[in-house]
Scaffold this motif. Sequence first.
Motif, PDB file in Angstrom:
ATOM      1  N   GLU A  72       0.832  -1.206   0.000  1.00 13.12           N
ATOM      2  CA  GLU A  72       0.000   0.000   0.000  1.00 13.12           C
ATOM      3  C   GLU A  72       0.870   1.261   0.000  1.00 13.12           C
ATOM      4  N   VAL A  73       1.926   1.251   0.793  1.00 12.66           N
ATOM      5  CA  VAL A  73       2.825   2.404   0.846  1.00 12.66           C
ATOM      6  C   VAL A  73       3.481   2.625  -0.512  1.00 12.66           C
ATOM      7  N   ASP A  74       3.986   1.558  -1.119  1.00 16.88           N
ATOM      8  CA  ASP A  74       4.640   1.677  -2.421  1.00 16.88           C
ATOM      9  C   ASP A  74       3.671   2.195  -3.484  1.00 16.88           C
ATOM     10  N   GLN A  75       2.426   1.749  -3.425  1.00 20.10           N
ATOM     11  CA  GLN A  75       1.439   2.218  -4.392  1.00 20.10           C
ATOM     12  C   GLN A  75       1.136   3.699  -4.209  1.00 20.10           C
ATOM     13  N   LEU A 124       9.504  -1.027   9.858  1.00 23.32           N
ATOM     14  CA  LEU A 124       8.364  -0.821   8.964  1.00 23.32           C
ATOM     15  C   LEU A 124       7.788   0.575   9.156  1.00 23.32           C
ATOM     16  N   ALA A 125       7.701   1.013  10.397  1.00 25.05           N
ATOM     17  CA  ALA A 125       7.195   2.358  10.678  1.00 25.05           C
ATOM     18  C   ALA A 125       8.107   3.416  10.066  1.00 25.05           C
ATOM     19  N   ALA A 126       9.419   3.232  10.200  1.00 27.72           N
ATOM     20  CA  ALA A 126      10.371   4.189   9.643  1.00 27.72           C
ATOM     21  C   ALA A 126      10.296   4.207   8.115  1.00 27.72           C
ATOM     22  N   TYR A 127      10.182   3.021   7.524  1.00 35.12           N
ATOM     23  CA  TYR A 127      10.092   2.897   6.072  1.00 35.12           C
ATOM     24  C   TYR A 127       8.857   3.629   5.559  1.00 35.12           C
TER      25      TYR A 127
END
Length: 206
Positions: A72-75, A124-127
């Motif tokens: 979802e983040v990458d999208q 994951l939060a930092a990413y």
Amino acid sequence: MPDHAATRPRRTRADAIRNRNRLLEAAAAVFGRGGTGAGLDAVAREAGVGIGTLYRHFPTREALYEAVYRREVDQLVELAGQLATEGAPMQALRRWFTALMGMVATKKGMGAALALAAHRPPELAAYSASRLQEAIGMLLRRAVEAGEVRTDLGPEDLLMAVVGLCYVLDGPGWQAQALRLLDVFLDGLRRREGLAAPSHAAGDGS
């Protein structure tokens, strides 16, 4: 005569990739809708595969959570890149924040359905924070350069405000209410005459 033995592994890998993508899409849809039926069985049904296939790709609930969240983040980052060159800057910001709300809905649904409310690996939060702020920064800079939005807020401020809004609201219909409040928020971002310039440029993260 074709060499079936040589082509079978390649076909198997392609099928596995397709199944994994279908599972990720199904998980985002199922968890985004929320409700009591948003579980792993529902994800497998939505993807059209057996529960065993789901577990082969994602052996734990945490593994599914992380894979869906990263996707979802990458999208969202990809969408920001597209919107940075399309349409009016404020319309681009609204479309992107609407998509962000969809991602938050998926995340909230996963936390509720999979009992993973406390599952948030630091890496994951930092990413996600870094990637999402980068995405907002692209759209915000464009709106600032067009003279459409105030310049005293940065990507981190906007991300915190919209995500926080989503988590304050809950219950049936929260997304519709969030979209109404998003329009109020975006109206508040519009440049007003006489607003003093900030001590930092929008998007520099300082």
